[in-house]
Write an enzyme that holds these catalytic residues in place. Sequence first.
Site, mmCIF file in Angstrom:
data_model
loop_
_atom_site.group_PDB
_atom_site.id
_atom_site.type_symbol
_atom_site.label_atom_id
_atom_site.label_comp_id
_atom_site.label_asym_id
_atom_site.label_seq_id
_atom_site.Cartn_x
_atom_site.Cartn_y
_atom_site.Cartn_z
ATOM 1 N N GLY A 95 26.913 -56.116 51.460
ATOM 2 C CA GLY A 95 27.769 -57.291 51.337
ATOM 3 C C GLY A 95 29.188 -56.979 51.770
ATOM 4 N N ASN A 96 30.105 -57.865 51.435
ATOM 5 C CA ASN A 96 31.514 -57.658 51.754
ATOM 6 C C ASN A 96 32.371 -58.189 50.610
ATOM 7 O OD1 ASN A 96 32.002 -60.585 52.316
ATOM 8 N ND2 ASN A 96 30.640 -60.179 54.045
ATOM 9 N N ARG A 97 33.675 -58.113 50.765
ATOM 10 C CA ARG A 97 34.594 -58.423 49.675
ATOM 11 C C ARG A 97 35.011 -59.897 49.615
ATOM 12 N NH1 ARG A 97 36.600 -53.513 47.775
ATOM 13 N NH2 ARG A 97 36.331 -51.743 49.196
#
Length: 402
Positions: free
Chosen positions: A211-213
């Site tokens: 995923g990412n932030r």
Amino acid sequence: MNVIANKQIILGVSGSIAAYKAAELARSLSLGGALVDVIMTEAAQRFVGAPTFQALTGRPVLADMWALPEDGVVGHVALGRRADLVVLAPATANTIARIAAGLSDDLLTTTVLATSAPVLCAPAMNPQMYANPATQANIATLRQRGVAVLEPGFGRMAEPQVGLGRMPEPAVIEGHARALLGRAGGPLRGRRVVVSAGGTHEPIDPVRFIGNRASGRMGFALAGAARDGGAQVTLVAGPAALPPPPAVDLVRVETALQMRDAVYAAVEGADLLIMNAAVADFRPAERAERKIKKGDDDEMLLRLVRNPDILAGLAARRDLVKVGFAAETHDLAAYALSKLERKGLDMIIANEAVASIGHDDIEVTLFDAQGAQRLPRQPKEQAAAAILEAIIRRWPARLAPT
């Protein structure tokens, strides 16, 4: 895009313990620039004093139909005539029944009967009272007459009871109020807007993912701004911990493939797509059916495959205004302009990733065929409104109210 600024809003407060929440709503609407006139029933004043609302709105609280500031015999209907919106919060079973019956025996019911403005009703009552067939019939009557009646919340009541009957939270009521005002006179009224938000989770196994932030806050703010503009909004959201903006159609997804399918379905018949979601570029080639154990190995190899480019797949849609985002760590303008051309976009909004992801404010630059426009660093809600205004100015014919 501040749809409530200088609007005349009547806030009708009935006799419920939830009246204390109406004070928060009055404050928020007033801070947003609305002119809020509070009408309190006699029963409401037993729960919250009139000076509370007067302090929060800066305007006198109204209760007595025979002691109004207007001159002449039409004073009792003047409020309803000049209102842009009437909000009933909390609306008790008694108030709902009296309005459904067409009574005008106090200032609140008279104002509702005398107005041609939209009416928003936020019920609050004991669960048994709400479920009673008489109350349900009265609510159905109001809806048939065009009153927007919200569903109450489920939870613990003032008495030791849990059920359906809590007044919706003030932020939810305000969101629906903004939607009603936007549909009546907003610059996007009659238009359909699709916004994507948040990141995507690409599963490795049942408990792990890539995923990412991305928090989703910018996309949620854009959906709220489009709603305030009067548009019918579909928000396609990846995993995000934020409450979604009220009065939008929410589609929850997890993966890039799910987001692609949801966006492609939502843009059928839409006028504007704002692709703010931080879609993962790659996903694991295979997903383990069980949790992967680390065992004794010091490393694990993970093979990735490319996810589809959602915006590039819509390049042929010339009837759809397409706006993308580019969050970069370097060479912002170069990468943004490359994406603008490669993805067949009408506009791309570039921002410095480290300085924006996870922050409450953002600084962006808008790129299109006419050049670049830089917006100053500001809260994401304000940036969203400024972005929508810029888009509307750029394509007035394609996004004009209908």
